[in-house]
Design a protein around this motif. Sequence first.
Motif, PDB file in Angstrom:
ATOM      1  N   ILE A  22       0.830  -1.195   0.000  1.00  0.00           N
ATOM      2  CA  ILE A  22       0.000   0.000   0.000  1.00  0.00           C
ATOM      3  C   ILE A  22       0.871   1.253   0.000  1.00  0.00           C
ATOM      4  CG2 ILE A  22      -0.314   0.200   2.500  1.00  0.00           C
ATOM      5  CD1 ILE A  22      -3.344   0.813   1.788  1.00  0.00           C
ATOM      6  N   GLU A  23       2.053   1.155   0.590  1.00  0.00           N
ATOM      7  CA  GLU A  23       2.969   2.290   0.600  1.00  0.00           C
ATOM      8  C   GLU A  23       3.379   2.670  -0.823  1.00  0.00           C
ATOM      9  OE1 GLU A  23       3.381  -0.469   2.576  1.00  0.00           O
ATOM     10  OE2 GLU A  23       2.599   0.512   4.373  1.00  0.00           O
ATOM     11  N   GLN A  24       3.647   1.676  -1.668  1.00  0.00           N
ATOM     12  CA  GLN A  24       4.011   1.960  -3.057  1.00  0.00           C
ATOM     13  C   GLN A  24       2.828   2.562  -3.812  1.00  0.00           C
ATOM     14  OE1 GLN A  24       7.142   1.780  -4.491  1.00  0.00           O
ATOM     15  NE2 GLN A  24       6.068   2.975  -6.039  1.00  0.00           N
ATOM     16  N   GLN A  33      -3.239  12.489  -3.393  1.00  0.00           N
ATOM     17  CA  GLN A  33      -3.382  11.983  -2.030  1.00  0.00           C
ATOM     18  C   GLN A  33      -4.487  12.659  -1.230  1.00  0.00           C
ATOM     19  OE1 GLN A  33       0.275  12.517   0.110  1.00  0.00           O
ATOM     20  NE2 GLN A  33       0.393  14.690  -0.348  1.00  0.00           N
ATOM     21  N   ASP A  34      -4.761  13.914  -1.514  1.00  0.00           N
ATOM     22  CA  ASP A  34      -5.811  14.609  -0.763  1.00  0.00           C
ATOM     23  C   ASP A  34      -7.214  14.211  -1.226  1.00  0.00           C
ATOM     24  OD1 ASP A  34      -5.275  15.936  -3.201  1.00  0.00           O
ATOM     25  OD2 ASP A  34      -6.145  17.794  -2.451  1.00  0.00           O
ATOM     26  N   ARG A  35      -7.292  13.451  -2.330  1.00  0.00           N
ATOM     27  CA  ARG A  35      -8.591  13.029  -2.855  1.00  0.00           C
ATOM     28  C   ARG A  35      -8.745  11.514  -2.895  1.00  0.00           C
ATOM     29  NH1 ARG A  35      -7.977  16.130  -8.223  1.00  0.00           N
ATOM     30  NH2 ARG A  35      -5.856  16.236  -7.511  1.00  0.00           N
ATOM     31  N   CYS A  36      -7.842  10.787  -2.250  1.00  0.00           N
ATOM     32  CA  CYS A  36      -7.876   9.327  -2.282  1.00  0.00           C
ATOM     33  C   CYS A  36      -8.054   8.755  -0.889  1.00  0.00           C
ATOM     34  CB  CYS A  36      -6.562   8.771  -2.850  1.00  0.00           C
ATOM     35  SG  CYS A  36      -6.316   9.067  -4.599  1.00  0.00           S
ATOM     36  N   SER A  37      -8.710   7.620  -0.842  1.00  0.00           N
ATOM     37  CA  SER A  37      -8.789   6.823   0.377  1.00  0.00           C
ATOM     38  C   SER A  37      -8.136   5.489   0.077  1.00  0.00           C
ATOM     39  CB  SER A  37     -10.242   6.588   0.784  1.00  0.00           C
ATOM     40  OG  SER A  37     -10.871   7.781   1.127  1.00  0.00           O
ATOM     41  N   PHE A  38      -7.227   5.085   0.917  1.00  0.00           N
ATOM     42  CA  PHE A  38      -6.542   3.816   0.752  1.00  0.00           C
ATOM     43  C   PHE A  38      -7.012   2.890   1.856  1.00  0.00           C
ATOM     44  CE2 PHE A  38      -3.891   7.081  -1.072  1.00  0.00           C
ATOM     45  CZ  PHE A  38      -3.550   6.545  -2.296  1.00  0.00           C
ATOM     46  N   ILE A  39      -7.563   1.760   1.455  1.00  0.00           N
ATOM     47  CA  ILE A  39      -8.115   0.811   2.414  1.00  0.00           C
ATOM     48  C   ILE A  39      -7.440  -0.533   2.167  1.00  0.00           C
ATOM     49  CG2 ILE A  39     -10.200  -0.326   3.227  1.00  0.00           C
ATOM     50  CD1 ILE A  39     -11.764   2.080   2.000  1.00  0.00           C
ATOM     51  N   LYS A  40      -6.788  -1.051   3.184  1.00  0.00           N
ATOM     52  CA  LYS A  40      -6.068  -2.318   3.053  1.00  0.00           C
ATOM     53  C   LYS A  40      -6.761  -3.376   3.895  1.00  0.00           C
ATOM     54  CE  LYS A  40      -1.537  -4.370   3.725  1.00  0.00           C
ATOM     55  NZ  LYS A  40      -0.141  -4.131   4.091  1.00  0.00           N
ATOM     56  N   GLY A  41      -6.979  -4.540   3.307  1.00  0.00           N
ATOM     57  CA  GLY A  41      -7.567  -5.649   4.045  1.00  0.00           C
ATOM     58  C   GLY A  41      -8.281  -6.601   3.110  1.00  0.00           C
TER      59      GLY A  41
END
Length: 113
Positions: A22-24, A33-41
Motif C-alpha cells: 500500500i505504501e508503493q 493523495q488529498d482526494r484518495c482513500s486507501f483501504i487495506k484488508g
Amino acid sequence: MKKEFLTEREKFNIGDYAYLSIEQTKKNLIDFQDRCSFIKGDIPGVFTESPGPDELSWLHIDLNSSMPTLKTLEYFLPKLLPGGVVLFDDYGWKKYEETKAVADKLCSKFDGL
C-alpha cells in the motif's frame, strides 16, 4: 487474497502480487493523495473495519477475482455520485471472464440511471 474467495479458475495467480504494498500505491498516487482513500484488508471484511468515504466519484477496482469485485461493487455503487466512474482493471481480460460477468450483472441493475 484469501483462497476461499477465489474460484477454481482464479487460483492460477495466488501469490503473484505478494510483492505489492500500500505504501508503493500511495507513492504512485501522491499527486492525488488529498482526494484518495486507501483501504487495506480482505474484502468484504475490511468494509466494516474501515468503511471508507460516504461519497465517491472514482472507483478503481483491480482485484483479479470475481467475488471481491462483486462485494466491492455492492458496497461502493450506492456511494457513487452521479456522473461517477468505475474502472475495472480486469474487465476485458480473458482470464477474468467471471469478473466481467459479475460486473455486468450488478451494473445492469443501474441501466438508465
